[in-house]
Design a protein around this motif. Structure first.
Motif, PDB file in Angstrom:
ATOM      1  N   ARG A 172       0.870  -1.165   0.000  1.00  0.00           N
ATOM      2  CA  ARG A 172       0.000   0.000   0.000  1.00  0.00           C
ATOM      3  C   ARG A 172       0.912   1.221   0.000  1.00  0.00           C
ATOM      4  N   ILE A 173       0.735   2.089  -0.978  1.00  0.00           N
ATOM      5  CA  ILE A 173       1.576   3.286  -1.064  1.00  0.00           C
ATOM      6  C   ILE A 173       0.692   4.509  -0.895  1.00  0.00           C
ATOM      7  N   GLU A 174       0.919   5.241   0.195  1.00  0.00           N
ATOM      8  CA  GLU A 174       0.155   6.451   0.461  1.00  0.00           C
ATOM      9  C   GLU A 174       0.973   7.654   0.019  1.00  0.00           C
ATOM     10  N   THR A 175       0.471   8.365  -0.981  1.00  0.00           N
ATOM     11  CA  THR A 175       1.145   9.574  -1.462  1.00  0.00           C
ATOM     12  C   THR A 175       0.249  10.771  -1.138  1.00  0.00           C
ATOM     13  N   PRO A 176       0.783  11.990  -1.160  1.00  0.00           N
ATOM     14  CA  PRO A 176      -0.066  13.160  -0.902  1.00  0.00           C
ATOM     15  C   PRO A 176      -1.198  13.316  -1.939  1.00  0.00           C
ATOM     16  N   ALA A 177      -1.089  12.635  -3.086  1.00  0.00           N
ATOM     17  CA  ALA A 177      -2.150  12.738  -4.105  1.00  0.00           C
ATOM     18  C   ALA A 177      -3.197  11.649  -3.972  1.00  0.00           C
ATOM     19  N   GLY A 178      -2.920  10.639  -3.143  1.00  0.00           N
ATOM     20  CA  GLY A 178      -3.855   9.533  -3.014  1.00  0.00           C
ATOM     21  C   GLY A 178      -3.118   8.236  -2.725  1.00  0.00           C
ATOM     22  N   THR A 179      -3.909   7.189  -2.503  1.00  0.00           N
ATOM     23  CA  THR A 179      -3.354   5.909  -2.063  1.00  0.00           C
ATOM     24  C   THR A 179      -3.580   4.813  -3.098  1.00  0.00           C
ATOM     25  N   VAL A 180      -2.510   4.069  -3.370  1.00  0.00           N
ATOM     26  CA  VAL A 180      -2.590   2.933  -4.287  1.00  0.00           C
ATOM     27  C   VAL A 180      -2.327   1.656  -3.491  1.00  0.00           C
ATOM     28  N   ALA A 181      -3.232   0.676  -3.607  1.00  0.00           N
ATOM     29  CA  ALA A 181      -3.008  -0.624  -2.974  1.00  0.00           C
ATOM     30  C   ALA A 181      -2.777  -1.641  -4.089  1.00  0.00           C
ATOM     31  N   TYR A 182      -1.639  -2.320  -4.030  1.00  0.00           N
ATOM     32  CA  TYR A 182      -1.270  -3.282  -5.070  1.00  0.00           C
ATOM     33  C   TYR A 182      -1.292  -4.679  -4.456  1.00  0.00           C
ATOM     34  N   ALA A 183      -2.300  -5.452  -4.848  1.00  0.00           N
ATOM     35  CA  ALA A 183      -2.474  -6.790  -4.276  1.00  0.00           C
ATOM     36  C   ALA A 183      -2.631  -7.805  -5.396  1.00  0.00           C
ATOM     37  N   THR A 184      -1.500  -8.138  -6.027  1.00  0.00           N
ATOM     38  CA  THR A 184      -1.553  -9.162  -7.066  1.00  0.00           C
ATOM     39  C   THR A 184      -1.426 -10.524  -6.387  1.00  0.00           C
ATOM     40  N   ASP A 185      -1.622 -11.586  -7.092  1.00  0.00           N
ATOM     41  CA  ASP A 185      -1.377 -12.943  -6.607  1.00  0.00           C
ATOM     42  C   ASP A 185      -1.858 -13.202  -5.185  1.00  0.00           C
ATOM     43  N   ASN A 186      -3.173 -13.325  -5.026  1.00  0.00           N
ATOM     44  CA  ASN A 186      -3.718 -13.718  -3.725  1.00  0.00           C
ATOM     45  C   ASN A 186      -5.007 -14.481  -3.915  1.00  0.00           C
ATOM     46  N   GLU A 187      -5.248 -15.399  -2.998  1.00  0.00           N
ATOM     47  CA  GLU A 187      -6.472 -16.205  -3.061  1.00  0.00           C
ATOM     48  C   GLU A 187      -7.252 -16.002  -1.773  1.00  0.00           C
ATOM     49  N   PRO A 188      -8.567 -15.802  -1.878  1.00  0.00           N
ATOM     50  CA  PRO A 188      -9.358 -15.637  -0.665  1.00  0.00           C
ATOM     51  C   PRO A 188      -9.525 -16.971   0.058  1.00  0.00           C
ATOM     52  N   GLY A 189      -9.850 -16.913   1.341  1.00  0.00           N
ATOM     53  CA  GLY A 189     -10.160 -18.150   2.065  1.00  0.00           C
ATOM     54  C   GLY A 189      -9.376 -18.335   3.346  1.00  0.00           C
ATOM     55  N   ASP A 190      -8.318 -17.549   3.546  1.00  0.00           N
ATOM     56  CA  ASP A 190      -7.571 -17.605   4.797  1.00  0.00           C
ATOM     57  C   ASP A 190      -7.976 -16.362   5.602  1.00  0.00           C
ATOM     58  N   PRO A 191      -8.758 -16.555   6.687  1.00  0.00           N
ATOM     59  CA  PRO A 191      -9.350 -15.397   7.372  1.00  0.00           C
ATOM     60  C   PRO A 191      -8.340 -14.312   7.745  1.00  0.00           C
ATOM     61  N   LYS A 192      -7.158 -14.725   8.230  1.00  0.00           N
ATOM     62  CA  LYS A 192      -6.182 -13.735   8.675  1.00  0.00           C
ATOM     63  C   LYS A 192      -5.630 -12.929   7.483  1.00  0.00           C
ATOM     64  N   LEU A 193      -5.328 -13.638   6.407  1.00  0.00           N
ATOM     65  CA  LEU A 193      -4.763 -12.965   5.231  1.00  0.00           C
ATOM     66  C   LEU A 193      -5.838 -12.203   4.457  1.00  0.00           C
ATOM     67  N   ASP A 194      -7.089 -12.667   4.539  1.00  0.00           N
ATOM     68  CA  ASP A 194      -8.188 -11.895   3.939  1.00  0.00           C
ATOM     69  C   ASP A 194      -8.295 -10.542   4.633  1.00  0.00           C
ATOM     70  N   GLU A 195      -8.066 -10.555   5.949  1.00  0.00           N
ATOM     71  CA  GLU A 195      -8.102  -9.308   6.722  1.00  0.00           C
ATOM     72  C   GLU A 195      -6.932  -8.389   6.317  1.00  0.00           C
ATOM     73  N   SER A 196      -5.746  -8.976   6.086  1.00  0.00           N
ATOM     74  CA  SER A 196      -4.589  -8.194   5.609  1.00  0.00           C
ATOM     75  C   SER A 196      -4.925  -7.484   4.304  1.00  0.00           C
ATOM     76  N   LEU A 197      -5.608  -8.213   3.427  1.00  0.00           N
ATOM     77  CA  LEU A 197      -5.962  -7.644   2.129  1.00  0.00           C
ATOM     78  C   LEU A 197      -6.900  -6.450   2.314  1.00  0.00           C
ATOM     79  N   ARG A 198      -7.879  -6.615   3.199  1.00  0.00           N
ATOM     80  CA  ARG A 198      -8.814  -5.501   3.443  1.00  0.00           C
ATOM     81  C   ARG A 198      -8.092  -4.303   4.056  1.00  0.00           C
ATOM     82  N   GLU A 199      -7.093  -4.577   4.913  1.00  0.00           N
ATOM     83  CA  GLU A 199      -6.314  -3.478   5.504  1.00  0.00           C
ATOM     84  C   GLU A 199      -5.536  -2.713   4.430  1.00  0.00           C
ATOM     85  N   LEU A 200      -4.958  -3.477   3.505  1.00  0.00           N
ATOM     86  CA  LEU A 200      -4.215  -2.820   2.417  1.00  0.00           C
ATOM     87  C   LEU A 200      -5.134  -1.930   1.592  1.00  0.00           C
TER      88      LEU A 200
END
Ligand SMILES: [Zn+2]
Ligand SMILES: [Zn+2]
Length: 393
Positions: free
Chosen positions: A170-198
């Motif tokens: 997740r890159i927060e710049t003064p112009a806005g925030t870009v979240a880059y989440a390539t290569d991920n599969e849903p189904g692991d509750p903890k990592l699904d939460e990481s994705l939502r945080e990003l």
């Protein structure tokens, strides 16, 4: 006071392996590589797939070449995310300086990315060895949960659910925030939460959309990838503003990606399918997110063209999501596409119905074509835009 603007460019959007099949040409066949120029001039490169070679060949050193330092964030070590490295020409130029960020792989140990470099260029896999790479290279290990600053920008790394691990950034710049989440599969509750945080409140949320929701539940379960529907769910839940579908399957033709995008747009307001050459501007006055395709690689430039004048009726959807109908004259047409001058601003990657009057043996005949908006430029006529379409029927 100048308005802070960030520019995100897509150099490679295909997952797993590059494709050269003409049926995948419109979205592009290079593997993942993105470039983000932050308002303070910091240049970030996200992943080093084959798109990196294209970036290298149009290289413009950051900061006008004075202190050419580039930050390269590598999500993981699967081929499609590293295979552009040996072909990135700026690495062979002495003055350049690169800061690489990636994680310590349990399969490689210390200096994982450095080892990847050496392995890629070891005999007999590559004709020259590491000594030819003259640019300064610094390697930094990051772990899921880490945050750090580069210039005015804050970077957060989080683990994603993917075989042998993958980091989302997740890159927060003064112009806005870009979240880059390539290569991920849903189904692991903890990592699904990481994705939502990003993705939380991100202006742009780039998510793996390799498979269809049906494939994800059946034949491709456990392969480490996601679908447009999962992206929509996360974007909604996390309050992301624009979703970009990314890491297209090598077997997905342009028509298949069109259909995936159409379905996603029915469920979420602002969605784009990542497309090679697409540029998204963040922070521009009036409109925080703007996507456009500069005319460098779209068919209407390179295809055999005919100067012509056809009266046409064009129906489509505007950038704001409203239906429009407009009479115009098509002056530039080829078998693949046309450049159409319009008063309305159609949405990028939307469909246009183009009905042209073509002279035939029995007088004027109507010709119906389905066009797909690949590019929008400022028009030569005042108050008009020049819209590049590729004909899909
Ligand atoms: Zn991948
Ligand atoms: Zn992968």
């Amino acid at each position: 006071m100048t308005v802070p603007i960030a520019k995100l460019s897509f150099w490679g959007v295909r997952g797993s392996t590059p494709t050269v099949d003409p049926a995948t040409w419109r979205y592009g066949g290079n593997t993942p590589c993105l470039e983000l120029i932050a308002p303070d001039g910091t240049q970030f490169i996200l992943d080093c797939g084959t798109g990196l070679r294209m970036l290298g060949s149009r290289w413009a050193a950051p900061n006008g070449g004075k202190a050419p330092e580039t930050q390269i964030l590598v999500t993981h070590y699967h081929w499609d995310h590293i295979q552009g490295i040996p072909f990135f020409s700026p690495l062979y130029v002495e003055n350049n300086e690169f800061h690489f960020y990636s994680f310590r792989s349990k399969y490689l140990g210390r200096d994982s990315l450095k080892q990847v470099f050496e392995a890629q260029m070891a005999l007999p896999y590559f004709p020259v060895d590491m000594s030819a790479m003259n640019a300064k290279r610094k390697f930094k290990e990051v772990d899921g949960g880490d945050t750090f600053k580069v210039g005015e920008n804050k970077i957060t790394a989080r683990w994603l659910n993917h075989p042998q691990g993958c980091l989302g950034f997740r890159i927060e710049t003064p112009a806005g925030t870009v979240a880059y989440a390539t290569d991920n599969e849903p189904g692991d509750p903890k990592l699904d939460e990481s994705l939502r945080e990003l993705a939380a409140g991100a202006d742009i949320f780039i998510n793996d959309a390799q498979f269809t929701p049906e494939q994800l539940e059946t034949t491709r379960k456990g392969w480490g990838h996601s679908s447009w529907l999962e992206g929509v769910k996360v974007a909604r839940h996390a309050g992301a503003k624009t979703l970009v579908l990314f890491h297209h399957d090598p077997d997905s033709t342009d028509r298949m990606v069109d259909s995936i995008l159409r379905q996603a747009r029915e469920e979420f307001d602002s969605v784009f399918a990542a497309s090679e050459g697409m540029v998204i501007t963040l922070g521009a006055p009036g409109d925080r997110v703007q996507a456009h395709m500069p005319g460098t690689r779209t068919g209407t430039r390179t295809a055999l063209r005919r100067e012509a004048q056809f009266h046409a009726k064009v129906c489509g959807v505007t950038e704001g999501g409203k239906d429009f109908e407009e009479e115009t004259i098509v002056r530039d047409i080829s078998l693949q596409g046309a450049l159409i001058s319009l008063k309305h601003l159609p949405r990028l990657q939307s469909e246009l119905q183009v009905t042209m009057e073509a002279p035939g043996a029995d007088g004027v005949q109507a010709m119906n074509l389905r066009g797909y908006v690949v590019r929008i430029d400022t028009g030569t006529e005042k108050g008009h835009v020049a819209v590049g379409v590729v004909f899909t029927d």
